[in-house]
Design a protein around this motif. Structure first.
Motif, mmCIF file in Angstrom:
data_model
loop_
_atom_site.group_PDB
_atom_site.id
_atom_site.type_symbol
_atom_site.label_atom_id
_atom_site.label_comp_id
_atom_site.label_asym_id
_atom_site.label_seq_id
_atom_site.Cartn_x
_atom_site.Cartn_y
_atom_site.Cartn_z
ATOM 1 N N LYS A 50 11.748 -7.975 11.682
ATOM 2 C CA LYS A 50 10.436 -7.433 12.071
ATOM 3 C C LYS A 50 9.713 -6.836 10.866
ATOM 4 C CE LYS A 50 12.357 -4.477 14.992
ATOM 5 N NZ LYS A 50 13.800 -4.724 14.810
ATOM 6 N N SER A 51 10.433 -5.984 10.128
ATOM 7 C CA SER A 51 9.801 -5.347 8.964
ATOM 8 C C SER A 51 9.472 -6.385 7.897
ATOM 9 C CB SER A 51 10.720 -4.295 8.352
ATOM 10 O OG SER A 51 10.974 -3.284 9.285
ATOM 11 N N THR A 52 10.356 -7.362 7.756
ATOM 12 C CA THR A 52 10.115 -8.404 6.752
ATOM 13 C C THR A 52 8.803 -9.117 7.036
ATOM 14 O OG1 THR A 52 12.495 -8.669 6.554
ATOM 15 C CG2 THR A 52 11.134 -10.425 5.652
ATOM 16 N N MET A 83 1.829 -1.494 11.902
ATOM 17 C CA MET A 83 2.591 -0.280 12.186
ATOM 18 C C MET A 83 4.062 -0.633 12.341
ATOM 19 S SD MET A 83 -0.154 1.386 14.877
ATOM 20 C CE MET A 83 -0.076 3.093 14.382
ATOM 21 N N ASP A 84 4.896 -0.042 11.479
ATOM 22 C CA ASP A 84 6.324 -0.352 11.511
ATOM 23 C C ASP A 84 7.090 0.775 12.195
ATOM 24 O OD1 ASP A 84 8.817 -1.366 11.176
ATOM 25 O OD2 ASP A 84 8.713 -1.572 9.001
ATOM 26 N N GLU A 85 7.435 0.588 13.435
ATOM 27 C CA GLU A 85 8.113 1.607 14.241
ATOM 28 C C GLU A 85 7.527 2.992 13.996
ATOM 29 O OE1 GLU A 85 12.302 1.343 14.759
ATOM 30 O OE2 GLU A 85 12.411 -0.600 13.746
ATOM 31 N N PRO A 86 6.215 3.141 14.169
ATOM 32 C CA PRO A 86 5.589 4.397 13.765
ATOM 33 C C PRO A 86 6.064 5.588 14.599
ATOM 34 C CG PRO A 86 4.048 3.073 15.019
ATOM 35 C CD PRO A 86 5.237 2.210 14.755
HETATM 36 MG MG LIG Z 1 12.458 -2.497 10.181
#
Ligand SMILES: [Mg+2]
Ligand SMILES: Nc1ncnc2c1ncn2[C@@H]1O[C@H](COP(=O)(O)OP(=O)(O)OP(=O)(O)O)[C@@H](O)[C@H]1O
Lengths: 263, 273
Positions: free
Chosen positions: A46-48, A158-161
């Motif tokens: 996901k972050s990638t 937004m990354d797991e904000p």
């Molecule tokens: Mg991540």
């Protein structure tokens, strides 16, 4: 135009004696103004994917365009909110929010007025002169949101904000975000591993598979907002997503047992 | 709260007072030779004489304040302080940009680090002969030595400070549209200040050690010179008075620096203001 086009994107990482295929042939069209959640267990990429859209890392293969322009660098047209807030601790809340405007070269009085407006919008008016260390997690994330809103970018990443926040704070920030989204019409790509959060927020939920990261399912959520977590539709969708995610979670755990990963 | 601080102060005074009493008793009873270890009272008297103006007040020679600070001790302390400040400034002004460059650029680090690693272990004291050869006597060699003493702590800490900057801040800044120069000035530099300031503090401490040594060798005033001079006349009371002054001056400098640091780092998690 702020649609995001992701075209045959691959991302491979070299690790000692091997390589990790973090993303494999990802194809995704995100329409302008859409609120999309990327869902999946830890380590599924996901972050990638989000970092590739943000321009922090380049896909090994494939291309990403945002608003018709290929992504080559990070830039203020794609504001990012990090799970770790990433506020500048040496700047007051006011200065943090003002930073993007200063970089842009916005005139002082215009910038000040804009910052005040944003602080007001996020319930931070009282906290302008505080340093981030003197704020709660929820407040810090509000500041981080105000900081990217100052950029006036059409796309928010937004990354797991809200991943580090308690349930109540989390819910109030989710509501706040939905309000902002409805009002400003941004395209939002939101990473989470909470199924409930994804259903509560998204127009569309994309589930990724674990290693290699591929698109497992692309689900449109038609329920009207505000969504009621107790409603039958909510729960039907939740069961469906739980099944999909837990399949991938099991593959993750199998990889862990086989000693392939420490994610 | 108030009461506790008073109690703590009182408690802290007990051991020094007992030692002082033992010292005084040993001297008064003639147990130790006063030439070797003078009594605390003798030290205090000498300290006062060292502090007080040598000449009686005479308006013809300038203002009252000037007269008040015309004592030998004040002059010595000012001389030492001047050298510490000048030497430190020279050292820090050279070390800071170099450290920033070496921390931020791998190329700069590769070019300069081997030289730094070779020169750094040489104690500033070891430069004394060379500094006298190059600069003669007086302030120039002293300031040279002190700047050397301040240079390396500031340099090394600045490099470390820039290198430890959390990547997340750099990513956030790039995302907000900042270019390399803005990132350097508004992100790397402030993020490195906790390290840089601890380098400054160590650098000033080193400068203070070096000033005393260099005054013993290359200068004919200052606190370091004065206690060595006093030894030649067997004025042990003046030696101790001078040492106490050195201690007080060091304490004053350090607490001043700490206060400035606390102000500059009021945003930092580890500190309560
Ligand atoms: Mg991540
Ligand atoms: N720099 C890297 N070098 C090697 N492997 C990496 C690197 N970054 C990510 N990976 C691997 O790529 C995969 C995807 O990582 P990613 O961080 O995108 O997962 P994620 O879905 O965001 O997980 P989480 O929910 O834990 O944040 C993981 O298996 C991870 O180990």
């Amino acid at each position: 135009m702020s649609d995001i086009l992701i075209n045959h994107v691959y991302k491979r990482f070299a690790v000692p004696g091997n390589e990790v295929v973090a993303l494999k042939d990802i194809n995704l069209d995100i329409a302008s103004g859409e609120f999309i959640c990327l869902l999946g267990p830890s380590g599924c990429g996901k972050s990638t994917l989000l970092n590739a859209i943000a321009g922090f890392s380049h896909p090994t293969e494939g291309s990403i365009t945002v608003g018709g322009r290929p992504v080559v660098d990070p830039g203020p047209d794609r504001g990012m909110v990090f799970q770790e807030y990433a506020l500048f601790p040496w700047m007051t809340v006011f200065k943090n929010v003002r930073f993007g405007l200063e970089v842009k070269g916005v005139a002082n009085d215009v910038a000040d007025a804009r910052v005040r407006e944003l602080l007001d919008m996020l319930g931070l008016s009282e906290f302008g002169e505080r340093f981030p260390k003197d704020l709660s997690g929820g407040m810090r994330q509000r500041v981080a949101i105000a900081r990217v809103l100052a950029l006036d970018s059409p796309v928010l990443l937004m990354d797991e904000p809200f991943g580090a926040l308690d349930a109540l704070t989390r819910r109030s920030l989710q509501d706040e975000l939905l309000k902002i989204w409805a009002r400003l019409g941004k395209t939002i790509v939101f990473v989470t591993h909470s199924i409930e959060e994804a259903i509560y927020l998204a127009d569309r939920i994309v589930v990724l598979t674990y290693r290699p990261g591929t698109l497992k399912r692309d689900i449109r959520v038609e329920m009207p907002r505000p969504r009621d977590a107790a409603s039958p539709e909510f729960n039907t969708l939740k069961r469906e997503l739980s099944r999909l995610v837990s399949e991938e979670q099991q593959r993750h755990e199998a990889a862990e047992r086989a000693g392939l990963t420490t994610d | 709260m108030r009461r506790n601080t008073w109690l703590a102060a009182l408690q802290g005074a007990v051991v020094p007072l007992v030692l002082l009493a033992i010292w005084q008793a040993a001297s008064s009873s003639g147990l130790v030779n006063a030439k070797i270890l003078p009594s605390p009272v003798a030290v205090a008297v000498r300290w006062w004489a060292y502090l007080a103006p040598a000449e009686p007040y005479d308006p013809a020679n300038g203002g009252y304040v000037a007269w008040l600070f015309s004592g030998e001790l004040i002059m010595d302390a000012m001389g030492s302080l001047y050298r510490v400040v000048m030497g430190f400034l020279v050292g820090a002004v050279l070390a800071l940009p170099m450290g920033l460059a070496m921390g931020a650029s791998r190329a700069a680090f590769r070019w300069l680090n081997p030289l730094v690693e070779v020169l750094r272990p040489i104690p500033p004291i070891a430069y004394i002969p060379l500094s006298i050869l190059w600069f003669g006597l007086g302030n120039p060699p002293a300031i040279f030595l002190i700047s050397l003493g301040a240079f390396f702590p500031v340099l090394v800490n600045t490099i470390a400070g820039v290198r430890q900057v959390d990547g997340i801040y750099l990513r956030a800044a790039r995302n907000l549209g900042a270019g390399p120069l803005t990132i350097f000035r508004r992100v790397m530099l402030p993020a490195a200040t906790p390290y840089i300031l601890s380098g400054v503090r160590i650098g000033i401490g080193t400068a203070f050690i070096v000033v005393i040594v260099s005054e013993m060798i290359a200068v004919n005033n200052g606190l370091g010179f004065r206690i060595l001079e006093a030894r030649e006349y067997f004025w042990s009371d003046k030696i101790i008075a001078g040492m106490l002054t050195i201690g007080l001056l060091g304490l004053a400098i350090d607490s001043g620096v700490t206060r400035i640091n606390n102000h500059l780092l009021r945003w930092h998690r580890g500190l309560e203001h």
